[in-house]
Write an enzyme that holds these catalytic residues in place. Structure first.
Site, mmCIF file in Angstrom:
data_model
loop_
_atom_site.group_PDB
_atom_site.id
_atom_site.type_symbol
_atom_site.label_atom_id
_atom_site.label_comp_id
_atom_site.label_asym_id
_atom_site.label_seq_id
_atom_site.Cartn_x
_atom_site.Cartn_y
_atom_site.Cartn_z
ATOM 1 N N PHE A 62 106.794 41.668 -41.745
ATOM 2 C CA PHE A 62 106.228 42.961 -41.343
ATOM 3 C C PHE A 62 107.361 43.900 -40.962
ATOM 4 O O PHE A 62 108.181 43.579 -40.113
ATOM 5 C CB PHE A 62 105.246 42.819 -40.167
ATOM 6 C CG PHE A 62 104.584 44.126 -39.844
ATOM 7 C CD1 PHE A 62 103.512 44.583 -40.606
ATOM 8 C CD2 PHE A 62 105.054 44.933 -38.818
ATOM 9 C CE1 PHE A 62 102.919 45.815 -40.346
ATOM 10 C CE2 PHE A 62 104.464 46.172 -38.550
ATOM 11 C CZ PHE A 62 103.392 46.600 -39.310
ATOM 12 N N ASP A 73 115.540 42.713 -38.970
ATOM 13 C CA ASP A 73 114.539 43.517 -38.272
ATOM 14 C C ASP A 73 114.313 42.843 -36.914
ATOM 15 O O ASP A 73 113.645 41.816 -36.818
ATOM 16 C CB ASP A 73 113.251 43.567 -39.099
ATOM 17 C CG ASP A 73 112.157 44.402 -38.433
ATOM 18 O OD1 ASP A 73 112.221 44.583 -37.201
ATOM 19 O OD2 ASP A 73 111.244 44.847 -39.148
ATOM 20 N N LYS A 120 110.358 48.306 -30.364
ATOM 21 C CA LYS A 120 109.297 47.966 -29.401
ATOM 22 C C LYS A 120 109.744 47.901 -27.929
ATOM 23 O O LYS A 120 109.377 48.758 -27.144
ATOM 24 C CB LYS A 120 108.642 46.642 -29.805
ATOM 25 C CG LYS A 120 107.748 46.782 -31.032
ATOM 26 C CD LYS A 120 106.911 45.552 -31.253
ATOM 27 C CE LYS A 120 105.784 45.794 -32.244
ATOM 28 N NZ LYS A 120 106.139 45.653 -33.661
#
Ligand SMILES: *Cc1c(COP(=O)(O)O)cnc(C)c1O
Length: 421
Positions: A152, A243, A272
């Protein structure tokens, strides 16, 4: 009755109850939301609009690093907004420089670009790879970025293309050129793909991968796979892009996910947890691939004084309050508890896995039960969990979670499972 309490508590007499129909009448229908409206939080606790308390093991999906209403974050954003909150990258922003310096001092990176989300950070990484391929890698005209299946990377067009899951791409074709997919943790498949994608001006320029797949089912990277991956990249002039949007900023018990794998990326992204819930993204890289020049990439909000003050405070608090040690201890404690539950219900659960405070519990594919079923049942008992796909429960509490809170979450989960199982 104590009148002071009546006056101060959120009273159902004076406040209209939250109405989801009114909400849905004007908010775009892009989320399958749970029937819960949250009003306030403190530490690892949340309260809904009816005053019911929840233990938060979601943390805004691995984002509220310091939990809710942390005094250090309140102080940082309050004093910064009184002084200056936004100016533009037309000018030097001292707070941006300070945050970049902290990140460079505490990682393998030399340079940082700031943006506002994980997807944007990955977009920046994709652009940097292409610029590097065109300018450094023998003017490579058709650079290909390999990504993993079940990955993702975000919801923009380039990042849904990078995401190795059809469900995120379907309906948004044509996708972006220059991506190909390999199974995660599979070195033979990777070597074959690199050999297959090599003709004339088309070859693999980068591999973009999560050190641990979050959304795709909380799947940790294999150490031997990543060691080999680094070697293959070095030998073939391929950039290694990590990532770190979900696993960075202490989530795994180390500051960066890659520290669990004994390898360093050339480029990595963060978002995040970086500013504890204030929107921020960052793309970091080594000097050897920092090929952007003025005008190549930009963001209006990126690295503004407000978000950078928040980010710096989150990072300094992680250091000052020894939060990484807490993540390691609480993570170990949680996995022991989850494994005990899984052992008690062997027909329901097939695996418990994770690093630090990103953990997954996989449900047996032979049973009809989904992660959403358990998430809903836990919610009604006062515990918030997130699904990671249809068969994995994800546990990503704030990094400040206490020993008692981990115990309580496990007890609630056990109660929930005992009712289902
Ligand atoms: C959440 C996530 C993203 C996307 O971040 P946004 O801020 O939602 O754009 C990208 N990569 C990973 C690994 C993520 O977990």
């Amino acid at each position: 009755m104590n009148q002071a309490i009546v006056v101060n508590s959120p009273s159902i007499d004076t406040k209209a109850a939250f109405d989801s129909d009114t909400f849905n009448a004007s908010v775009m229908n892009t989320y399958g939301r749970f029937p819960l409206a949250i009003e306030k939080g403190e530490g690892c606790l949340l309260w809904d609009t009816e005053g019911k308390e929840y233990l938060d093991f979601v943390a805004g999906i691995a984002t509220c690093t310091l939990g809710h209403a942390h005094p250090a974050l309140i102080e940082a954003v309050t004093s910064q907004i009184k002084k200056l909150h936004h100016v533009s990258n037309l000018y030097y922003i001292p707070e941006q420089g300070e945050l970049a310096q902290w990140l460079v001092d505490h990682s393998c990176a030399d340079k940082v670009f700031f943006c506002n989300s994980g997807a944007e950070a990955n977009e920046a990484a994709i652009k940097l790879v292409r610029k590097y391929a065109h300018t450094v890698l023998d003017f490579l005209e058709q650079p290909v970025i390999l990504t993993a299946k079940s990955s993702f990377h975000g919801r923009t067009l380039a990042t849904i293309t990078a995401t190795g899951q059809e469900k995120y791409q379907k309906g948004f074709e044509p996708l972006v050129d220059g991506f190909a997919y390999v199974p995660y943790n599979d070195i033979t498949a990777l070597e074959n793909a690199i050999a297959d994608i090599d003709e004339g001006n088309r070859r693999v320029a980068a591999i973009m991968i999560e050190p641990l797949q979050g959304e795709g089912g909380v799947r940790p990277g294999d150490l031997p796979y990543f060691l080999r991956l680094r070697k293959i990249c070095d030998e073939n002039n391929i950039l290694l892009v990590f990532d770190e949007v979900q696993v960075g900023i202490g989530r795994t018990g180390k500051l960066w996910g890659y520290e669990n794998l004994g390898v360093e990326p050339d480029i990595f992204t963060s978002a995040k947890g970086l500013a504890g819930g204030i929107p921020i993204g960052a793309m970091l890289c080594k000097d050897s691939c920092a090929v952007f020049e003025p005008g190549n990439h930009a963001s209006t909000f990126g690295g503004n004084p407000f978000v950078c003050a928040a980010g710096l405070t989150v990072l300094q608090t992680i250091e000052q309050e020894s939060i990484l040690q807490n993540v390691q201890a609480r993570g170990e404690q949680l996995r022991v508890k989850l494994r005990a539950i899984a052992l008690k219900y062997p027909d329901l659960f097939v695996d418990v896995r994770g690093w630090g405070l990103i953990n997954g519990m996989e449900i047996n594919s032979d049973v009809e039960l989904t992660s959403i079923d358990i998430v809903k049942a836990a919610m009604s008992e006062g515990l918030l969990l997130a699904p990671a796909g249809t068969k994995v429960l994800r546990f990503v509490p704030p990094l400040i979670v206490s020993e008692a809170e981990v115990d309580r979450a496990s007890e609630i989960l056990e109660t929930v499972i005992s009712k289902i199982g």
